[in-house]
Write a protein that holds these residues in place. Structure first.
Motif, short mmCIF file in Angstrom:
data_model
loop_
_atom_site.label_atom_id
_atom_site.label_comp_id
_atom_site.label_asym_id
_atom_site.label_seq_id
_atom_site.Cartn_x
_atom_site.Cartn_y
_atom_site.Cartn_z
N MET A 127 0.85 -1.17 0.00
CA MET A 127 0.00 0.00 0.00
C MET A 127 0.90 1.24 0.00
O MET A 127 1.94 1.25 0.64
CB MET A 127 -0.92 -0.02 1.22
CG MET A 127 -2.01 0.98 1.13
SD MET A 127 -3.27 0.92 2.42
CE MET A 127 -3.71 -0.78 2.51
N HIS A 128 0.46 2.28 -0.69
CA HIS A 128 1.24 3.50 -0.81
C HIS A 128 0.35 4.69 -0.51
O HIS A 128 -0.87 4.60 -0.55
CB HIS A 128 1.89 3.59 -2.19
CG HIS A 128 1.02 3.05 -3.29
ND1 HIS A 128 0.13 3.82 -3.96
CD2 HIS A 128 0.89 1.79 -3.79
CE1 HIS A 128 -0.51 3.08 -4.85
NE2 HIS A 128 -0.08 1.84 -4.76
N LEU A 129 0.98 5.85 -0.24
CA LEU A 129 0.22 7.03 0.17
C LEU A 129 -0.06 8.02 -0.95
O LEU A 129 -0.77 8.99 -0.75
CB LEU A 129 0.95 7.74 1.32
CG LEU A 129 1.04 6.94 2.62
CD1 LEU A 129 1.81 7.72 3.67
CD2 LEU A 129 -0.34 6.57 3.13
N THR A 130 0.51 7.80 -2.11
CA THR A 130 0.12 8.58 -3.28
C THR A 130 -0.56 7.63 -4.27
O THR A 130 -0.16 6.47 -4.38
CB THR A 130 1.35 9.25 -3.96
OG1 THR A 130 2.32 8.26 -4.23
CG2 THR A 130 1.92 10.35 -3.10
N PRO A 131 -1.57 8.11 -4.96
CA PRO A 131 -2.29 7.20 -5.86
C PRO A 131 -1.40 6.69 -6.99
O PRO A 131 -0.69 7.47 -7.63
CB PRO A 131 -3.44 8.05 -6.39
CG PRO A 131 -3.10 9.46 -6.09
CD PRO A 131 -2.12 9.46 -4.97
N SER A 132 -1.44 5.39 -7.21
CA SER A 132 -0.66 4.81 -8.30
C SER A 132 -1.26 5.20 -9.64
O SER A 132 -0.55 5.29 -10.64
CB SER A 132 -0.60 3.29 -8.16
OG SER A 132 -1.91 2.75 -8.18
N THR A 133 -2.53 5.42 -9.67
CA THR A 133 -3.23 5.95 -10.84
C THR A 133 -4.22 6.99 -10.35
O THR A 133 -4.87 6.80 -9.32
CB THR A 133 -3.92 4.82 -11.64
OG1 THR A 133 -4.51 5.38 -12.80
CG2 THR A 133 -4.94 4.08 -10.84
N PHE A 178 -10.38 3.66 -3.88
CA PHE A 178 -9.31 3.40 -2.92
C PHE A 178 -8.49 2.18 -3.34
O PHE A 178 -7.25 2.23 -3.35
CB PHE A 178 -9.89 3.20 -1.52
CG PHE A 178 -8.84 3.00 -0.47
CD1 PHE A 178 -8.19 4.08 0.10
CD2 PHE A 178 -8.48 1.73 -0.06
CE1 PHE A 178 -7.21 3.91 1.05
CE2 PHE A 178 -7.51 1.53 0.90
CZ PHE A 178 -6.86 2.63 1.45
N ILE A 179 -9.16 1.11 -3.68
CA ILE A 179 -8.45 -0.12 -4.04
C ILE A 179 -7.61 0.10 -5.30
O ILE A 179 -6.43 -0.27 -5.35
CB ILE A 179 -9.45 -1.29 -4.23
CG1 ILE A 179 -10.03 -1.68 -2.87
CG2 ILE A 179 -8.78 -2.48 -4.89
CD1 ILE A 179 -11.20 -2.64 -2.94
N ILE A 180 -8.19 0.71 -6.32
CA ILE A 180 -7.47 0.90 -7.56
C ILE A 180 -6.28 1.86 -7.37
O ILE A 180 -5.20 1.63 -7.92
CB ILE A 180 -8.42 1.43 -8.67
CG1 ILE A 180 -9.46 0.37 -9.01
CG2 ILE A 180 -7.65 1.85 -9.91
CD1 ILE A 180 -10.62 0.88 -9.85
N SER A 181 -6.49 2.92 -6.60
CA SER A 181 -5.46 3.93 -6.45
C SER A 181 -4.38 3.62 -5.43
O SER A 181 -3.22 3.98 -5.63
CB SER A 181 -6.10 5.28 -6.07
OG SER A 181 -6.92 5.75 -7.10
N PHE A 182 -4.76 2.97 -4.34
CA PHE A 182 -3.80 2.82 -3.24
C PHE A 182 -3.42 1.38 -2.90
O PHE A 182 -2.40 1.15 -2.27
CB PHE A 182 -4.36 3.50 -1.98
CG PHE A 182 -4.55 4.98 -2.15
CD1 PHE A 182 -3.46 5.82 -2.20
CD2 PHE A 182 -5.82 5.51 -2.29
CE1 PHE A 182 -3.63 7.18 -2.37
CE2 PHE A 182 -6.00 6.87 -2.46
CZ PHE A 182 -4.89 7.71 -2.50
N VAL A 183 -4.20 0.41 -3.32
CA VAL A 183 -3.91 -0.98 -2.95
C VAL A 183 -3.31 -1.74 -4.13
O VAL A 183 -2.34 -2.47 -3.99
CB VAL A 183 -5.17 -1.70 -2.42
CG1 VAL A 183 -4.88 -3.15 -2.12
CG2 VAL A 183 -5.71 -0.97 -1.20
#
Length: 119
Positions: free
Chosen positions: A1-7, A113-118
């Motif tokens: 998990m990360h704190l900036t959106p991957s997309t 949330f799932i798409i962007s951070f997980v």
């Protein structure tokens, strides 16, 4: 998990939907009035929903560039709609507004949330 959106597109979509909801809620149409009355939210408090959702939009958009802010805003939107769902269940107001609006926004916020951070 990360704190900036991957997309970023899910965050932008969620922010856009919430912004549209805020604009509609300034002079709420009948289905929004029915929903808020159905969960027994006093009309004197309706303005608070505009503030909370506007702050969520700002947080989601600022969070595209600043670590942690979008993450927190997205979690906040999920918690907001979990609380709204609880209010619907507690008031036994489980009509179309609950299934489409409340749970629809909750599902969208969770997916974002799932798409962007997980993922």
């Amino acid at each position: 998990m990360h704190l900036t959106p991957s997309t970023s597109w899910p965050q932008i979509v969620l922010a856009g939907l919430l912004a549209f909801d805020v604009l509609m809620s300034i002079r709420p149409p009948k289905f929004i009035q029915v929903c808020l009355d159905g969960v027994n939210l006093p009309r004197d408090w309706w303005w608070v929903l505009l503030v909370v959702k506007t702050l969520a939009v700002a947080g989601l958009l600022v969070g595209l560039e600043h670590a942690g802010i979008g993450f927190a805003a997205n979690v906040g939107v999920i918690v907001y709609f979990l609380c709204a769902s609880y209010a619907h269940i507690r008031a036994r107001f489980m009509k179309q507004e609950f299934w489409v609006n409340c749970l629809g926004f909750l599902a969208t916020a969770i997916a974002a949330f799932i798409i962007s951070f997980v993922a």
